[in-house]
Motif scaffolding. Structure first.
Motif, PDB file in Angstrom:
ATOM      1  N   ALA A 100       0.822  -1.213   0.000  1.00 60.74           N
ATOM      2  CA  ALA A 100       0.000   0.000   0.000  1.00 60.74           C
ATOM      3  C   ALA A 100       0.856   1.262   0.000  1.00 60.74           C
ATOM      4  O   ALA A 100       0.548   2.227  -0.720  1.00 60.74           O
ATOM      5  CB  ALA A 100      -0.926   0.005   1.218  1.00 60.74           C
ATOM      6  N   THR A 101       1.933   1.284   0.774  1.00 55.60           N
ATOM      7  CA  THR A 101       2.724   2.516   0.861  1.00 55.60           C
ATOM      8  C   THR A 101       3.461   2.813  -0.434  1.00 55.60           C
ATOM      9  O   THR A 101       3.766   3.972  -0.730  1.00 55.60           O
ATOM     10  CB  THR A 101       3.706   2.461   2.033  1.00 55.60           C
ATOM     11  OG1 THR A 101       4.527   1.292   1.926  1.00 55.60           O
ATOM     12  CG2 THR A 101       2.965   2.440   3.363  1.00 55.60           C
ATOM     13  N   SER A 102       3.753   1.805  -1.240  1.00 51.35           N
ATOM     14  CA  SER A 102       4.354   2.067  -2.549  1.00 51.35           C
ATOM     15  C   SER A 102       3.381   2.824  -3.442  1.00 51.35           C
ATOM     16  O   SER A 102       3.793   3.646  -4.266  1.00 51.35           O
ATOM     17  CB  SER A 102       4.774   0.753  -3.216  1.00 51.35           C
ATOM     18  OG  SER A 102       3.659  -0.090  -3.441  1.00 51.35           O
ATOM     19  N   VAL A 103       2.085   2.553  -3.273  1.00 51.09           N
ATOM     20  CA  VAL A 103       1.051   3.283  -4.017  1.00 51.09           C
ATOM     21  C   VAL A 103       1.028   4.739  -3.562  1.00 51.09           C
ATOM     22  O   VAL A 103       0.967   5.666  -4.382  1.00 51.09           O
ATOM     23  CB  VAL A 103      -0.321   2.620  -3.823  1.00 51.09           C
ATOM     24  CG1 VAL A 103      -1.415   3.408  -4.544  1.00 51.09           C
ATOM     25  CG2 VAL A 103      -0.305   1.174  -4.299  1.00 51.09           C
ATOM     26  N   VAL A 104       1.087   4.943  -2.252  1.00 47.25           N
ATOM     27  CA  VAL A 104       1.127   6.308  -1.704  1.00 47.25           C
ATOM     28  C   VAL A 104       2.359   7.037  -2.228  1.00 47.25           C
ATOM     29  O   VAL A 104       2.297   8.216  -2.613  1.00 47.25           O
ATOM     30  CB  VAL A 104       1.129   6.268  -0.160  1.00 47.25           C
ATOM     31  CG1 VAL A 104       1.307   7.666   0.415  1.00 47.25           C
ATOM     32  CG2 VAL A 104      -0.160   5.632   0.360  1.00 47.25           C
ATOM     33  N   LEU A 105       3.496   6.349  -2.269  1.00 52.44           N
ATOM     34  CA  LEU A 105       4.731   6.943  -2.762  1.00 52.44           C
ATOM     35  C   LEU A 105       4.588   7.407  -4.208  1.00 52.44           C
ATOM     36  O   LEU A 105       5.182   8.416  -4.603  1.00 52.44           O
ATOM     37  CB  LEU A 105       5.868   5.928  -2.637  1.00 52.44           C
ATOM     38  CG  LEU A 105       7.306   6.424  -2.741  1.00 52.44           C
ATOM     39  CD1 LEU A 105       7.617   7.437  -1.649  1.00 52.44           C
ATOM     40  CD2 LEU A 105       8.273   5.242  -2.653  1.00 52.44           C
ATOM     41  N   ALA A 106       3.788   6.685  -4.980  1.00 56.29           N
ATOM     42  CA  ALA A 106       3.547   7.057  -6.378  1.00 56.29           C
ATOM     43  C   ALA A 106       2.536   8.187  -6.515  1.00 56.29           C
ATOM     44  O   ALA A 106       2.235   8.615  -7.630  1.00 56.29           O
ATOM     45  CB  ALA A 106       3.073   5.834  -7.165  1.00 56.29           C
ATOM     46  N   VAL A 111      -6.471   1.160  -2.685  1.00 58.46           N
ATOM     47  CA  VAL A 111      -7.820   0.679  -2.403  1.00 58.46           C
ATOM     48  C   VAL A 111      -7.675  -0.754  -1.911  1.00 58.46           C
ATOM     49  O   VAL A 111      -7.178  -1.623  -2.640  1.00 58.46           O
ATOM     50  CB  VAL A 111      -8.714   0.746  -3.654  1.00 58.46           C
ATOM     51  CG1 VAL A 111     -10.090   0.160  -3.360  1.00 58.46           C
ATOM     52  CG2 VAL A 111      -8.835   2.194  -4.137  1.00 58.46           C
ATOM     53  N   ILE A 112      -8.096  -0.999  -0.684  1.00 58.52           N
ATOM     54  CA  ILE A 112      -7.863  -2.295  -0.040  1.00 58.52           C
ATOM     55  C   ILE A 112      -9.027  -3.235  -0.343  1.00 58.52           C
ATOM     56  O   ILE A 112     -10.174  -2.950   0.008  1.00 58.52           O
ATOM     57  CB  ILE A 112      -7.699  -2.141   1.485  1.00 58.52           C
ATOM     58  CG1 ILE A 112      -6.767  -0.973   1.829  1.00 58.52           C
ATOM     59  CG2 ILE A 112      -7.210  -3.443   2.096  1.00 58.52           C
ATOM     60  CD1 ILE A 112      -5.398  -1.065   1.250  1.00 58.52           C
ATOM     61  N   ALA A 330      -2.590   4.245   9.862  1.00 57.17           N
ATOM     62  CA  ALA A 330      -1.655   5.133   9.176  1.00 57.17           C
ATOM     63  C   ALA A 330      -2.041   5.339   7.717  1.00 57.17           C
ATOM     64  O   ALA A 330      -1.667   6.351   7.104  1.00 57.17           O
ATOM     65  CB  ALA A 330      -0.239   4.572   9.269  1.00 57.17           C
ATOM     66  N   LEU A 331      -2.803   4.395   7.158  1.00 58.16           N
ATOM     67  CA  LEU A 331      -3.224   4.507   5.753  1.00 58.16           C
ATOM     68  C   LEU A 331      -4.497   5.340   5.586  1.00 58.16           C
ATOM     69  O   LEU A 331      -4.867   5.682   4.462  1.00 58.16           O
ATOM     70  CB  LEU A 331      -3.460   3.111   5.158  1.00 58.16           C
ATOM     71  CG  LEU A 331      -2.237   2.209   5.048  1.00 58.16           C
ATOM     72  CD1 LEU A 331      -2.658   0.827   4.552  1.00 58.16           C
ATOM     73  CD2 LEU A 331      -1.187   2.812   4.119  1.00 58.16           C
ATOM     74  N   ASP A 336      -9.742   5.086   1.789  1.00 57.64           N
ATOM     75  CA  ASP A 336     -11.016   4.913   2.477  1.00 57.64           C
ATOM     76  C   ASP A 336     -11.083   3.484   2.996  1.00 57.64           C
ATOM     77  O   ASP A 336     -11.504   2.573   2.281  1.00 57.64           O
ATOM     78  CB  ASP A 336     -12.161   5.203   1.514  1.00 57.64           C
ATOM     79  CG  ASP A 336     -13.519   5.025   2.174  1.00 57.64           C
ATOM     80  OD1 ASP A 336     -13.572   5.044   3.411  1.00 57.64           O
ATOM     81  OD2 ASP A 336     -14.516   4.871   1.435  1.00 57.64           O
ATOM     82  N   LEU A 337     -10.625   3.281   4.212  1.00 58.32           N
ATOM     83  CA  LEU A 337     -10.481   1.927   4.750  1.00 58.32           C
ATOM     84  C   LEU A 337     -11.836   1.327   5.086  1.00 58.32           C
ATOM     85  O   LEU A 337     -12.458   1.676   6.092  1.00 58.32           O
ATOM     86  CB  LEU A 337      -9.578   1.950   5.988  1.00 58.32           C
ATOM     87  CG  LEU A 337      -8.139   2.426   5.777  1.00 58.32           C
ATOM     88  CD1 LEU A 337      -7.359   2.337   7.084  1.00 58.32           C
ATOM     89  CD2 LEU A 337      -7.441   1.625   4.688  1.00 58.32           C
TER      90      LEU A 337
END
Length: 382
Positions: A100-106, A111-112, A330-331, A336-337
């Protein structure tokens, strides 16, 4: 029989196989060769190119780029596929947070999606409920070394980034992991089936994607351009020659190590351990982990944490594994968890046997079974 944590004798006092395995003479020689050469970086040495080409061939892909770690590999793959601000990437609930954090980094939004109850891999039906106009990629994770059902995800018509961090050497319907999606990302972090302490590698069959990957990891340079020409914005994310030197000899050992873990998981299943099955279509799992389902009802209602503590005292170091990304606060600013019942239940019930234990022989593996029975009987009496 008294549990070790209550003063009894542990089932096992001997050490388990170490991971990574002891360094080989070839690794020592290659490291010294790099050290003495003074060519320690990928732009001046030859080992990174040698390793990248050899690993890419072993996967059966056309192009590869080696980078500093697996998280960066995922980030670069997403960027190379055009994922950016305000886009969405679907990732499974039961995985390491870097998915997930790699997506944020991009710059995008993770979306989980929930996972399947039997295998804990990304559920294509759950993906179908979440797919939308902003979905720019799907990131299946080859969990525990077993290939995800990438074919079922192809129906949605968006790029597939394989998170193959745990799946070196795995195959699905005879096809190697790394050739199932549009790009695939491997990790060489300390716990992985091949390791240099850190490191990552991205493979693809798309030349345009490869060119973007190469530029992004090499400060925006182009394959044909000069040293101080930077037609793209990029970063210095290159692997070092030292990492490549440690990794090169491991390719030759990978198949035998995977076969050892396959035998170990088969033995433990025959002894009655409830190890999760691999997805239908798996022709080889790397068995980075064995995922064991823990049922408190069979253990006098005791929690998973109680079970792990008791097993550890018996000399069997187990791992509690992931908790669902849907529970990672943290996500929340980035996603939208929504509840993921299957992934959340897995966080409460799945126990890991790590690959270092799976490299042991059957006599040692029998201690896992003996300790499990001992703890179950003791918990059931209380």
């Amino acid at each position: 029989m008294t549990l070790a944590q209550d003063g009894g004798t542990p089932v096992r006092r001997a050490a388990w196989p170490s991971w990574p395995p002891p360094a080989t003479q070839e690794q020592r020689d290659l490291l010294l060769e790099v050290l003495d050469s003074g060519a320690w970086g990928a732009t001046s040495g030859t080992k990174v190119n040698e390793f990248t080409e050899a690993f890419t061939r072993s996967v059966g892909a056309s192009y590869g780029v080696s980078v500093v770690n697996g998280t960066v590999a995922l980030f670069l793959a997403l960027r190379a596929l055009g994922v950016g601000r305000d886009d969405e990437v679907i990732v499974p609930a039961y995985t390491f947070v870097a998915s997930a954090t790699s997506v944020v980094l991009a710059g995008a939004r993770p979306v989980i999606a929930d996972v399947t109850p039997d295998t804990l891999h990304l559920d294509p039906v759950a993906v179908g409920r979440l797919i939308g106009p902003r979905t720019k990629a799907i990131m299946p994770v080859h969990l525990a070394g077993a290939p995800a059902d990438v074919e079922a995800l192809r129906q949605y018509g968006v790029p597939i980034v394989e998170d193959a961090a745990q799946a070196h050497g795995a195959t699905r319907h005879g096809r190697p992991v790394g050739t199932l999606g549009d790009a695939a990302c491997f990790s060489f972090q300390s716990s992985k089936a091949m390791t240099a302490g850190e490191g990552g590698l991205i493979v693809t069959d798309d030349e345009d994607v490869y060119r973007r990957l190469w530029a992004f990891h090499n400060v925006g340079r182009s394959l044909e351009g000069g040293w101080y020409e930077h037609p793209d914005v990029g970063w210095n994310l290159r692997m070092t020659e030292f990492q490549a030197a440690v990794l090169i000899p491991q390719l030759a050992a990978l198949d035998e190590q995977v076969a050892t873990r396959e035998r170990s998981v088969g033995f433990l299943r025959k002894q009655g351990l409830d190890i999760l099955p691999e997805p239908v279509g798996t022709t080889r799992s790397s068995h980075h982990l064995a995922l064991v389902r823990y049922e408190p009802r069979a253990y006098g209602g005791r929690s998973k944490a109680d079970f792990i503590a008791a097993m550890t005292a018996e000399g069997i170091p187990l791992d509690s594994g992931y908790r669902s990304l849907s529970r990672e606060d943290a996500l929340r600013p980035y996603s939208d968890l929504q509840p993921c019942p299957v992934g959340e239940a897995a966080g409460d019930s799945i126990v890991w046997i790590r690959q270092s234990l799976l490299m042991a022989d059957e006599e040692d593996l029998a201690d896992i079974v003996t300790a499990t029975v001992k703890v179950q009987q003791a918990f059931s009496r209380r």
